[in-house]
Design a protein around this motif. Structure first.
Motif, PDB file in Angstrom:
ATOM      1  N   TRP A 110       0.889  -1.149   0.003  1.00  0.00           N
ATOM      2  CA  TRP A 110      -0.177  -0.212  -0.191  1.00  0.00           C
ATOM      3  C   TRP A 110       0.887   1.215  -0.002  1.00  0.00           C
ATOM      4  O   TRP A 110       0.629   2.336  -0.748  1.00  0.00           O
ATOM      5  CB  TRP A 110      -0.847  -0.024   1.185  1.00  0.00           C
ATOM      6  CG  TRP A 110      -2.059   1.267   1.414  1.00  0.00           C
ATOM      7  CD1 TRP A 110      -2.983   1.228   0.522  1.00  0.00           C
ATOM      8  CD2 TRP A 110      -1.689   2.460   1.919  1.00  0.00           C
ATOM      9  NE1 TRP A 110      -3.583   2.275   0.925  1.00  0.00           N
ATOM     10  CE2 TRP A 110      -3.014   3.177   1.670  1.00  0.00           C
ATOM     11  CE3 TRP A 110      -0.822   2.804   2.863  1.00  0.00           C
ATOM     12  CZ2 TRP A 110      -3.256   4.343   2.114  1.00  0.00           C
ATOM     13  CZ3 TRP A 110      -1.011   4.154   3.254  1.00  0.00           C
ATOM     14  CH2 TRP A 110      -2.083   4.912   2.893  1.00  0.00           C
ATOM     15  N   GLY A 111       2.087   1.346   0.683  1.00  0.00           N
ATOM     16  CA  GLY A 111       2.973   2.318   0.850  1.00  0.00           C
ATOM     17  C   GLY A 111       3.552   2.727  -0.818  1.00  0.00           C
ATOM     18  O   GLY A 111       3.553   3.794  -1.003  1.00  0.00           O
ATOM     19  N   GLN A 112       3.661   1.720  -1.372  1.00  0.00           N
ATOM     20  CA  GLN A 112       4.471   1.947  -2.605  1.00  0.00           C
ATOM     21  C   GLN A 112       3.337   2.228  -3.501  1.00  0.00           C
ATOM     22  O   GLN A 112       3.600   3.091  -4.467  1.00  0.00           O
ATOM     23  CB  GLN A 112       5.191   0.551  -3.185  1.00  0.00           C
ATOM     24  CG  GLN A 112       6.317   0.086  -2.295  1.00  0.00           C
ATOM     25  CD  GLN A 112       6.932  -1.162  -2.549  1.00  0.00           C
ATOM     26  OE1 GLN A 112       6.151  -2.054  -3.017  1.00  0.00           O
ATOM     27  NE2 GLN A 112       8.241  -1.485  -2.567  1.00  0.00           N
ATOM     28  N   ARG A 113       1.987   1.654  -3.715  1.00  0.00           N
ATOM     29  CA  ARG A 113       1.397   1.741  -4.436  1.00  0.00           C
ATOM     30  C   ARG A 113       0.351   3.089  -4.471  1.00  0.00           C
ATOM     31  O   ARG A 113      -0.008   3.602  -5.556  1.00  0.00           O
ATOM     32  CB  ARG A 113       0.395   0.657  -4.766  1.00  0.00           C
ATOM     33  CG  ARG A 113       0.720  -0.757  -5.163  1.00  0.00           C
ATOM     34  CD  ARG A 113       1.264  -0.673  -6.805  1.00  0.00           C
ATOM     35  NE  ARG A 113       1.493  -1.998  -7.515  1.00  0.00           N
ATOM     36  CZ  ARG A 113       0.681  -2.659  -8.044  1.00  0.00           C
ATOM     37  NH1 ARG A 113      -0.702  -2.298  -8.332  1.00  0.00           N
ATOM     38  NH2 ARG A 113       0.964  -3.811  -8.610  1.00  0.00           N
ATOM     39  N   VAL A 114       0.152   3.445  -3.241  1.00  0.00           N
ATOM     40  CA  VAL A 114      -0.853   4.292  -3.109  1.00  0.00           C
ATOM     41  C   VAL A 114      -0.202   5.625  -2.135  1.00  0.00           C
ATOM     42  O   VAL A 114      -0.152   6.803  -2.608  1.00  0.00           O
ATOM     43  CB  VAL A 114      -1.936   3.849  -2.182  1.00  0.00           C
ATOM     44  CG1 VAL A 114      -3.173   4.948  -2.026  1.00  0.00           C
ATOM     45  CG2 VAL A 114      -2.781   2.691  -2.865  1.00  0.00           C
ATOM     46  N   LEU A 115       0.272   5.244  -0.992  1.00  0.00           N
ATOM     47  CA  LEU A 115       0.832   6.342  -0.273  1.00  0.00           C
ATOM     48  C   LEU A 115       1.818   7.119  -0.761  1.00  0.00           C
ATOM     49  O   LEU A 115       2.021   8.525  -0.798  1.00  0.00           O
ATOM     50  CB  LEU A 115       1.489   5.744   1.101  1.00  0.00           C
ATOM     51  CG  LEU A 115       1.971   6.827   2.257  1.00  0.00           C
ATOM     52  CD1 LEU A 115       0.805   7.793   2.628  1.00  0.00           C
ATOM     53  CD2 LEU A 115       2.555   6.042   3.275  1.00  0.00           C
ATOM     54  N   ALA A 116       2.863   6.664  -1.569  1.00  0.00           N
ATOM     55  CA  ALA A 116       4.206   7.274  -2.027  1.00  0.00           C
ATOM     56  C   ALA A 116       3.517   8.426  -3.176  1.00  0.00           C
ATOM     57  O   ALA A 116       4.304   9.175  -3.592  1.00  0.00           O
ATOM     58  CB  ALA A 116       4.865   6.199  -3.073  1.00  0.00           C
ATOM     59  N   LYS A 117       2.125   8.018  -3.868  1.00  0.00           N
ATOM     60  CA  LYS A 117       1.706   9.264  -4.604  1.00  0.00           C
ATOM     61  C   LYS A 117       1.225  10.397  -3.912  1.00  0.00           C
ATOM     62  O   LYS A 117       1.214  11.404  -4.401  1.00  0.00           O
ATOM     63  CB  LYS A 117       0.703   8.529  -5.535  1.00  0.00           C
ATOM     64  CG  LYS A 117       0.931   7.459  -6.415  1.00  0.00           C
ATOM     65  CD  LYS A 117      -0.164   7.061  -7.206  1.00  0.00           C
ATOM     66  CE  LYS A 117       0.091   5.477  -8.096  1.00  0.00           C
ATOM     67  NZ  LYS A 117      -1.042   5.138  -8.748  1.00  0.00           N
ATOM     68  N   GLN A 118       0.934  10.374  -2.543  1.00  0.00           N
ATOM     69  CA  GLN A 118       0.430  11.504  -1.759  1.00  0.00           C
ATOM     70  C   GLN A 118       1.574  12.320  -1.153  1.00  0.00           C
ATOM     71  O   GLN A 118       1.288  13.247  -0.793  1.00  0.00           O
ATOM     72  CB  GLN A 118      -0.765  10.868  -1.045  1.00  0.00           C
ATOM     73  CG  GLN A 118      -1.865  10.232  -1.704  1.00  0.00           C
ATOM     74  CD  GLN A 118      -2.551  11.192  -2.362  1.00  0.00           C
ATOM     75  OE1 GLN A 118      -2.745  12.354  -2.291  1.00  0.00           O
ATOM     76  NE2 GLN A 118      -3.706  10.478  -2.969  1.00  0.00           N
ATOM     77  N   LEU A 119       2.525  11.782  -0.327  1.00  0.00           N
ATOM     78  CA  LEU A 119       3.364  12.211   0.179  1.00  0.00           C
ATOM     79  C   LEU A 119       4.252  13.657  -0.424  1.00  0.00           C
ATOM     80  O   LEU A 119       4.274  14.513   0.240  1.00  0.00           O
ATOM     81  CB  LEU A 119       4.163  11.399   1.139  1.00  0.00           C
ATOM     82  CG  LEU A 119       3.945  10.628   2.034  1.00  0.00           C
ATOM     83  CD1 LEU A 119       4.884   9.459   2.695  1.00  0.00           C
ATOM     84  CD2 LEU A 119       3.215  11.459   3.070  1.00  0.00           C
ATOM     85  N   PRO A 120       4.626  13.185  -1.705  1.00  0.00           N
ATOM     86  CA  PRO A 120       5.217  14.589  -2.139  1.00  0.00           C
ATOM     87  C   PRO A 120       4.416  15.795  -2.107  1.00  0.00           C
ATOM     88  O   PRO A 120       5.054  16.924  -1.978  1.00  0.00           O
ATOM     89  CB  PRO A 120       5.424  14.085  -3.722  1.00  0.00           C
ATOM     90  CG  PRO A 120       5.456  12.550  -3.506  1.00  0.00           C
ATOM     91  CD  PRO A 120       4.721  12.105  -2.420  1.00  0.00           C
ATOM     92  N   GLU A 121       3.113  15.727  -2.149  1.00  0.00           N
ATOM     93  CA  GLU A 121       2.253  16.923  -2.093  1.00  0.00           C
ATOM     94  C   GLU A 121       2.362  17.684  -0.748  1.00  0.00           C
ATOM     95  O   GLU A 121       2.296  18.795  -0.652  1.00  0.00           O
ATOM     96  CB  GLU A 121       0.897  16.659  -2.560  1.00  0.00           C
ATOM     97  CG  GLU A 121      -0.136  17.661  -2.619  1.00  0.00           C
ATOM     98  CD  GLU A 121       0.513  18.873  -3.278  1.00  0.00           C
ATOM     99  OE1 GLU A 121      -0.025  19.952  -3.088  1.00  0.00           O
ATOM    100  OE2 GLU A 121       1.134  18.928  -4.348  1.00  0.00           O
ATOM    101  N   PHE A 122       2.272  16.724   0.309  1.00  0.00           N
ATOM    102  CA  PHE A 122       2.381  17.128   1.560  1.00  0.00           C
ATOM    103  C   PHE A 122       3.712  17.884   1.703  1.00  0.00           C
ATOM    104  O   PHE A 122       3.869  18.834   2.454  1.00  0.00           O
ATOM    105  CB  PHE A 122       2.069  16.046   2.377  1.00  0.00           C
ATOM    106  CG  PHE A 122       2.320  16.462   3.806  1.00  0.00           C
ATOM    107  CD1 PHE A 122       1.370  16.916   4.530  1.00  0.00           C
ATOM    108  CD2 PHE A 122       3.668  15.869   4.685  1.00  0.00           C
ATOM    109  CE1 PHE A 122       1.526  17.281   5.875  1.00  0.00           C
ATOM    110  CE2 PHE A 122       3.743  16.462   6.030  1.00  0.00           C
ATOM    111  CZ  PHE A 122       2.750  17.032   6.971  1.00  0.00           C
ATOM    112  N   LEU A 123       4.938  17.215   1.467  1.00  0.00           N
ATOM    113  CA  LEU A 123       6.208  17.924   1.622  1.00  0.00           C
ATOM    114  C   LEU A 123       6.282  19.133   0.656  1.00  0.00           C
ATOM    115  O   LEU A 123       7.039  20.261   1.059  1.00  0.00           O
ATOM    116  CB  LEU A 123       7.102  16.824   1.192  1.00  0.00           C
ATOM    117  CG  LEU A 123       7.389  15.578   1.858  1.00  0.00           C
ATOM    118  CD1 LEU A 123       8.334  14.813   1.386  1.00  0.00           C
ATOM    119  CD2 LEU A 123       7.824  16.076   3.373  1.00  0.00           C
TER     120      LEU A 123
END
Length: 312
Positions: A110-123
């Motif tokens: 889930w981290g690779q497929r889904v979460l990794a797409k969201q965190l760059p925007e938060f940063l």
């Protein structure tokens, strides 16, 4: 009040250039005060005139003067620029107030497929925050590992921790067309007993699948438990998906791992009137010690994840 598209397209640079020229009645004087080339100031004024669809200055070889439209616009421009600069300053202050490192963990697939797409925007939104992410399927000890936010499949037995549901996860059964052509298509849950079944396996209890009738299923159906068998036991959901794609059997999968494959026909839904119920639950949940979750940077992260539009 929602800003109009016109207001949203006018920049503070345009308004600043206009007001400086209006005050000095000189493009050269405004450029000197702003520390810009005269051509830059002229371009910004021209952009503003284009946006408001009005000529704001009358120009001659010797002087610059406000037109009636320009005179009418000056006070509005000053107020608008003040609001824009105040808003920008507030955002800078908010960003500077929240800083530090967030240590977090999430399941590997889930981290690779889904979460990794969201965190760059938060940063990008919070340049003073650092994120240290561990993708692991084992349950880390939040205290000894100094984890701020743990994203997990389930929040069971976590009474002493804060928990917030983050993202929905659906479960389904799927197999390759080749496997179904060779071994037949199950029509009822009990038919699974005769198939090679694949799942995210950790213990012998994982060999019992619970299936719930979907809303559109025939009335009168009740949940069923089926003890399934298979020749391949693996503790990684990605490996389960790959085994299904290779034609090894019928897989119990989270939806984010097989959406594209179902859409293209590389995998086919099995028993579509039934939904698997797993020990992993139906959501990814953010958990953490209450005192850690209360920190501003961690609250920002959890709020961002909770409000994200999740898709694989």
């Amino acid at each position: 009040m929602t800003p109009s598209p016109l207001a949203a397209s006018i920049s503070s640079d345009m308004l600043t250039a206009f007001l400086k020229v209006a005050d000095r009645l000189s493009v050269s004087g405004a450029a000197d005060e702003l520390g810009l080339d005269k051509s830059v100031v002229s371009k910004r004024v021209a952009q503003l005139e284009h946006k408001v669809q009005a000529t704001l200055f009358s120009r001659s070889t010797r002087k610059v003067a406000l037109t009636p439209a320009g005179e009418a616009y000056v006070d509005y421009a000053r107020r608008a620029l003040g609001e824009m600069l105040a808003g920008e300053e507030r955002l800078r202050a908010l960003r500077s107030e929240v800083s530090g490192r967030i240590r977090m963990t999430a399941p590997v697939s889930w981290g690779q497929r889904v979460l990794a797409k969201q965190l760059p925007e938060f940063l990008r939104m919070h340049p003073s925050i650092e994120v240290e992410l561990q993708l692991v399927d084992r349950m880390l000890d939040i205290g000894s590992e100094r984890i701020d936010v743990a994203l997990r499949w389930t929040a069971h037995s976590l009474q002493e921790l804060s928990a917030v549901q983050i993202a929905p996860v659906g479960w389904l059964l799927a197999a390759s067309p080749a496997y179904l052509a060779a071994h037949g298509v199950p029509s009822v849950p009990d038919d699974l007993r005769g198939h090679n079944c694949l799942c995210y396996w950790r213990e012998s209890a994982d060999d019992v699948w619970t299936l719930l009738p979907c809303g559109e299923a025939a009335p009168g159906l009740v949940a069923q438990q089926v003890r399934v068998g298979g020749r391949y036991h693996v503790d990684n959901p990605e490996a389960v998906a790959e085994a299904a794609l290779s034609g090894l059997g019928i897989a119990l999968l989270p939806d984010y791992l097989c959406q594209d494959e179902l859409a293209t026909g590389r995998l086919l839904r099995v028993l579509p009137l039934w939904t698997p119920q797993t020990k992993f639950g139906s959501h990814i949940t953010a958990i953490g010690a209450p005192e850690r979750m209360a920190l501003a940077r961690n609250r920002l992260l959890v709020g961002f994840l909770r409000d994200s539009r999740w898709r694989a």
